[in-house]
Scaffold this motif. Structure first.
Motif, short mmCIF file in Angstrom:
data_model
loop_
_atom_site.label_atom_id
_atom_site.label_comp_id
_atom_site.label_asym_id
_atom_site.label_seq_id
_atom_site.Cartn_x
_atom_site.Cartn_y
_atom_site.Cartn_z
N TYR A 143 19.93 -4.06 -5.01
CA TYR A 143 20.72 -3.00 -5.70
C TYR A 143 22.14 -3.23 -5.63
CZ TYR A 143 16.19 -0.81 -6.39
OH TYR A 143 14.92 -0.42 -6.65
N GLU A 144 22.70 -3.26 -6.87
CA GLU A 144 24.27 -3.14 -6.81
C GLU A 144 24.88 -2.01 -6.35
OE1 GLU A 144 28.20 -3.35 -7.53
OE2 GLU A 144 26.96 -2.32 -9.11
N GLY A 145 25.67 -2.02 -5.36
CA GLY A 145 26.22 -0.71 -4.66
C GLY A 145 26.88 0.29 -5.47
N GLU A 157 30.38 6.47 0.13
CA GLU A 157 30.28 6.27 1.62
C GLU A 157 28.64 6.14 2.23
OE1 GLU A 157 30.74 10.83 0.85
OE2 GLU A 157 31.54 8.96 -0.09
N ARG A 158 27.70 6.64 1.62
CA ARG A 158 26.49 6.21 2.01
C ARG A 158 25.98 5.12 1.90
NH1 ARG A 158 22.61 11.29 -0.04
NH2 ARG A 158 21.10 10.31 1.14
N VAL A 159 26.28 4.22 0.95
CA VAL A 159 26.06 2.98 0.66
C VAL A 159 26.39 2.06 1.84
CG1 VAL A 159 26.55 0.86 -0.73
CG2 VAL A 159 26.44 3.01 -1.90
N LYS A 179 23.77 -2.32 8.29
CA LYS A 179 25.11 -1.62 8.51
C LYS A 179 26.17 -2.29 9.00
CE LYS A 179 22.50 2.54 9.69
NZ LYS A 179 22.26 3.46 10.78
N PRO A 180 26.93 -3.16 7.94
CA PRO A 180 27.78 -4.20 8.45
C PRO A 180 29.26 -3.40 8.28
CG PRO A 180 27.34 -4.59 6.05
CD PRO A 180 26.41 -3.39 6.73
N GLY A 181 30.29 -3.71 9.08
CA GLY A 181 31.54 -3.16 9.07
C GLY A 181 32.11 -3.49 7.91
#
Length: 269
Positions: A143-145, A157-159, A179-181
């Protein structure tokens, strides 16, 4: 034509009280128990909407992975309101050891053919479900953010709390990064491609689930099983890109917004 729905979660975020969130009595009971799949939504359980979308996408058999204490859900679907378009099967995950273990618990209910895996607390569009079914093998929806923010109930911010996907030029999954930085190369791309846990697996994926070792959080995680399937078993995951939203029922505040999105949707599980 078969799917596995992960409905064993503890619902920890849903159990937390939130100020200024108004739930009716039945919704409050479901939230207190962490029963997201059975959350009353426009007069019926949220799971009814999920099952109906699966049926629209071509799914005929659904396994629900549940906790041992799943009597209310089973009573509803076997006695009060049995589905008419999908056949339900049940798999019990005795202990909540993680999502890879949840999938493994469904092994005895799945035929020797590809099957979808999805979350019980997410509503996916029929277009994504149908496209994934059409692969006929291992794959996932990416899914595209920005579309998740624009077309669903997920704040920007949840993405970044979801896994991002590294996809090669042949539209195959190269890596999944949990959960990448903000400085990670995948997070800095103009288009961020996100996994919302809508997968197609082949039966050999159960072997990958059996090989998973506990993560730093002590869980047997689905993403780890996917990478074992890619790197050790030679499984190729084809990617279906989607510019559309997903409804995420994680918190009490999501209940009302999801109802607004689903109002007018025809539901026939």
């Amino acid at each position: 034509t078969q799917a596995v729905i992960l409905a064993r979660g503890l619902g920890s975020r849903m159990r937390r009280a939130e100020a200024a969130v108004a739930l009716d009595e039945a919704q409050a009971r479901a939230a207190d128990a962490g029963h997201k799949a059975m959350m009353p939504t426009l007069g019926r359980p949220f799971l009814d909407f999920v099952l109906s979308a699966l049926a629209d996408g071509g799914i005929a058999d659904v396994t629900l992975v549940v906790a041992p204490e799943h009597a209310p859900m089973r009573d509803y679907y076997e006695r009060a309101s049995p589905p008419t378009r999908v056949r339900l099967h049940w798999a019990v995950q005795q202990v909540p050891r993680g999502t890879a273990d949840a999938v493994l618990s469904a092994e005895g209910t799945v035929n020797d053919a590809p099957f979808l895996v999805l979350n019980a607390d997410n509503y996916y569009q029929v277009t994504s479900i149908g496209a994934l079914c059409a692969l006929g093998g291992a794959g996932l929806v990416a899914y595209e953010g920005e579309a998740l923010v624009r077309e669903g109930n997920i704040e920007r911010e949840r993405v970044m709390h979801y896994a991002l996907l590294d996809i090669d030029d042949g539209e195959r999954l190269r890596e999944i990064v949990e959960k990448p930085g903000v400085d990670h190369p995948l997070a800095r791309q103009a288009e961020r491609w996100v996994s919302m846990n809508l997968w197609s697996f082949t039966p050999r994926f159960f072997e990958a689930c059996a090989r998973v070792t506990p993560s730093a959080r002590g869980e047997l995680e689905l993403q780890a099983a996917v990478m074992i399937a890619v790197r050790e078993l030679g499984e190729v995951f084809r990617v279906v890109r989607a510019h559309e939203g997903v409804l995420d029922l994680s918190r009490r505040a999501d209940v009302a917004t999801i109802a607004d999105f689903l109002r007018g949707v025809t539901v026939v599980p």
